[in-house]
Write an enzyme that holds these catalytic residues in place. Structure first.
Site, PDB file in Angstrom:
ATOM      1  N   HIS A 116       9.550  28.236   2.954  1.00 45.47           N
ATOM      2  CA  HIS A 116       9.870  27.006   3.680  1.00 45.47           C
ATOM      3  C   HIS A 116       9.367  25.822   2.845  1.00 45.47           C
ATOM      4  CE1 HIS A 116       5.644  27.093   4.730  1.00 45.47           C
ATOM      5  NE2 HIS A 116       5.792  28.221   5.397  1.00 45.47           N
ATOM      6  N   LYS A 174      -3.070  24.366   4.103  1.00 46.33           N
ATOM      7  CA  LYS A 174      -2.770  24.973   5.405  1.00 46.33           C
ATOM      8  C   LYS A 174      -3.688  26.172   5.660  1.00 46.33           C
ATOM      9  CE  LYS A 174      -0.213  26.861   8.787  1.00 46.33           C
ATOM     10  NZ  LYS A 174      -0.273  28.271   8.555  1.00 46.33           N
ATOM     11  N   HIS A 222       5.949  26.038   1.008  1.00 41.55           N
ATOM     12  CA  HIS A 222       5.958  26.760  -0.274  1.00 41.55           C
ATOM     13  C   HIS A 222       6.637  25.906  -1.348  1.00 41.55           C
ATOM     14  CE1 HIS A 222       6.274  30.198   2.751  1.00 41.55           C
ATOM     15  NE2 HIS A 222       5.156  30.487   2.124  1.00 41.55           N
ATOM     16  N   MET A 281       4.229  35.038   0.202  1.00 42.73           N
ATOM     17  CA  MET A 281       4.707  36.272   0.840  1.00 42.73           C
ATOM     18  C   MET A 281       6.176  36.133   1.225  1.00 42.73           C
ATOM     19  SD  MET A 281       1.520  37.817   2.963  1.00 42.73           S
ATOM     20  CE  MET A 281       1.671  36.782   4.410  1.00 42.73           C
ATOM     21  N   GLY A 282       6.852  35.112   0.685  1.00 46.61           N
ATOM     22  CA  GLY A 282       8.277  34.957   0.969  1.00 46.61           C
ATOM     23  C   GLY A 282       8.530  34.241   2.282  1.00 46.61           C
TER      24      GLY A 282
HETATM   25  P1  AMP Z   1       2.237  32.580   2.531  1.00 44.85           P
HETATM   26  O1  AMP Z   1       3.605  32.905   2.078  1.00 44.85           O
HETATM   27  O2  AMP Z   1       2.134  32.263   3.986  1.00 44.85           O
HETATM   28  O3  AMP Z   1       1.206  33.555   2.038  1.00 44.85           O
HETATM   29  O4  AMP Z   1       1.876  31.212   1.819  1.00 44.85           O
HETATM   30  C1  AMP Z   1       1.951  31.077   0.423  1.00 44.85           C
HETATM   31  C2  AMP Z   1       1.277  29.792   0.026  1.00 44.85           C
HETATM   32  O5  AMP Z   1       1.930  28.702   0.679  1.00 44.85           O
HETATM   33  C3  AMP Z   1      -0.193  29.746   0.461  1.00 44.85           C
HETATM   34  O6  AMP Z   1      -0.959  29.126  -0.552  1.00 44.85           O
HETATM   35  C4  AMP Z   1      -0.138  28.902   1.700  1.00 44.85           C
HETATM   36  O7  AMP Z   1      -1.345  28.207   1.952  1.00 44.85           O
HETATM   37  C5  AMP Z   1       0.968  27.925   1.358  1.00 44.85           C
HETATM   38  N1  AMP Z   1       1.540  27.333   2.563  1.00 44.85           N
HETATM   39  C6  AMP Z   1       1.984  27.977   3.684  1.00 44.85           C
HETATM   40  N2  AMP Z   1       2.391  27.090   4.612  1.00 44.85           N
HETATM   41  C7  AMP Z   1       2.196  25.862   4.085  1.00 44.85           C
HETATM   42  C8  AMP Z   1       2.422  24.537   4.558  1.00 44.85           C
HETATM   43  N3  AMP Z   1       2.913  24.293   5.763  1.00 44.85           N
HETATM   44  N4  AMP Z   1       2.117  23.508   3.729  1.00 44.85           N
HETATM   45  C9  AMP Z   1       1.600  23.746   2.493  1.00 44.85           C
HETATM   46  N5  AMP Z   1       1.383  24.963   1.990  1.00 44.85           N
HETATM   47  C10 AMP Z   1       1.657  26.009   2.770  1.00 44.85           C
END
Ligand code: AMP
Length: 279
Positions: free
Chosen positions: A31, A146, A34, A27-28
């Site tokens: 960090h 996570k 990602h 979702m952008g």
């Molecule tokens: P999001 O942008 O929050 O939807 O996350 C996108 C992907 O990154 C998802 O598969 C999350 O589980 C993964 N993700 C988010 N935070 C972390 C983290 N701290 N360590 C590893 N993967 C992560």
């Protein structure tokens, strides 16, 4: 690195991709969490597609859809430096051309853990991931541990719908003090940020106690008590078999488990978990 926006532009790009295609949906507000998934994908695939899309369908009423951090320019630089080959930033109408009539129903898996406080969230998440799997047809798709419940649900969805994509989980990336990186950590006040690493430290202690054969009930109580002493309110603490998310019994037979919790600060809701093996 190719940057594409509309669905038709993506489809043209996709038709030219050769070899093993890896997908990292996000979702952008990228960090290191990602970026670690992008790097992992780059090692295991020939072409890495990253999507940046804030999916309205998975946000509930009163949640942060409008205010979710949007940093596309910096995201593109970061994705490139981690090795992305294609970044697709669809607009809502690219994925929802008309009102969504049918939805993926993730059933009981979406009612547990975070599902209790976020009704419909996992159906919305699974629906958009299904769209991405259909359009992108990746050989491998990467999700962070996570979000352990999300990972478990997507694995089950891929199995149940005979999806030809291997679902891969990547380890949780943490800050120096153990706080799991999250785009939502920026909602923490300075004081809350100091308090927040207690979430992981407490879960870690719980896992150590569970591995020493302490009763599940006692450990969960101690973990809940410790989290209650933090400056946040505790939404849940649970122990489940992983990735089935089946309820665990008091004595744990050998296997994989996840201890997971959610806590709420003034604005930020934090989740964390540890996936571990009992011999
Ligand atoms: P999001 O942008 O929050 O939807 O996350 C996108 C992907 O990154 C998802 O598969 C999350 O589980 C993964 N993700 C988010 N935070 C972390 C983290 N701290 N360590 C590893 N993967 C992560």
């Amino acid at each position: 690195m190719k940057i594409v926006r509309s669905k038709s532009e993506f489809q043209q790009t996709r038709s030219r991709l050769q070899g093993v295609v890896g997908l990292v949906p996000t979702m952008g507000a990228l960090h290191e969490g990602h970026l670690s998934l992008i790097r992992q994908a780059k090692q295991e695939a020939d072409q890495v597609v990253v999507t940046i899309f804030i999916n309205p369908l998975q946000f509930g009423e009163g949640e942060d859809y409008e205010t979710y951090p949007r940093t596309p320019e910096v995201d593109l630089e970061k994705a490139q430096s981690a090795g992305a080959d294609v970044v697709w930033l669809p607009e809502v109408h690219d994925l929802y051309e008309q009102k969504q009539t049918l939805m993926i129903d993730v059933g009981e898996l979406g009612e547990e853990l975070c599902g209790k406080n976020r009704p419909g969230h996992f159906n919305g998440m699974a629906t958009v991931v299904m769209k991405f799997l259909q359009i992108i047809r990746p050989d491998r798709a990467y999700f962070g541990q996570k979000d352990a419940q999300q990972l478990a649900i997507i694995k089950q969805m891929a199995t149940d719908f005979l999806i030809n994509t291997t679902i891969v989980g990547g380890p949780t990336v943490r800050d120096h003090d153990g706080l799991a990186l999250s785009s939502r950590n920026q909602y923490l006040t300075e004081q809350e940020r100091k308090d927040a690493p207690g979430l992981y430290q407490t879960l870690k202690k719980g896992v150590a106690e569970l591995k020493e054969n302490n009763s599940r009930k006692d450990v969960l109580k101690r973990v809940t008590d410790a989290l209650s002493n933090m400056e946040a309110s505790v939404e849940y603490v649970e122990l489940k078999a992983f990735p089935t998310l089946q309820a665990s019994t008091n004595e744990l037979p050998g296997g994989e488990y996840v201890i997971a919790a959610a806590i709420r600060y003034s604005k930020a809701r934090l989740i964390d978990n540890i996936i571990f093996t009992v011999e």
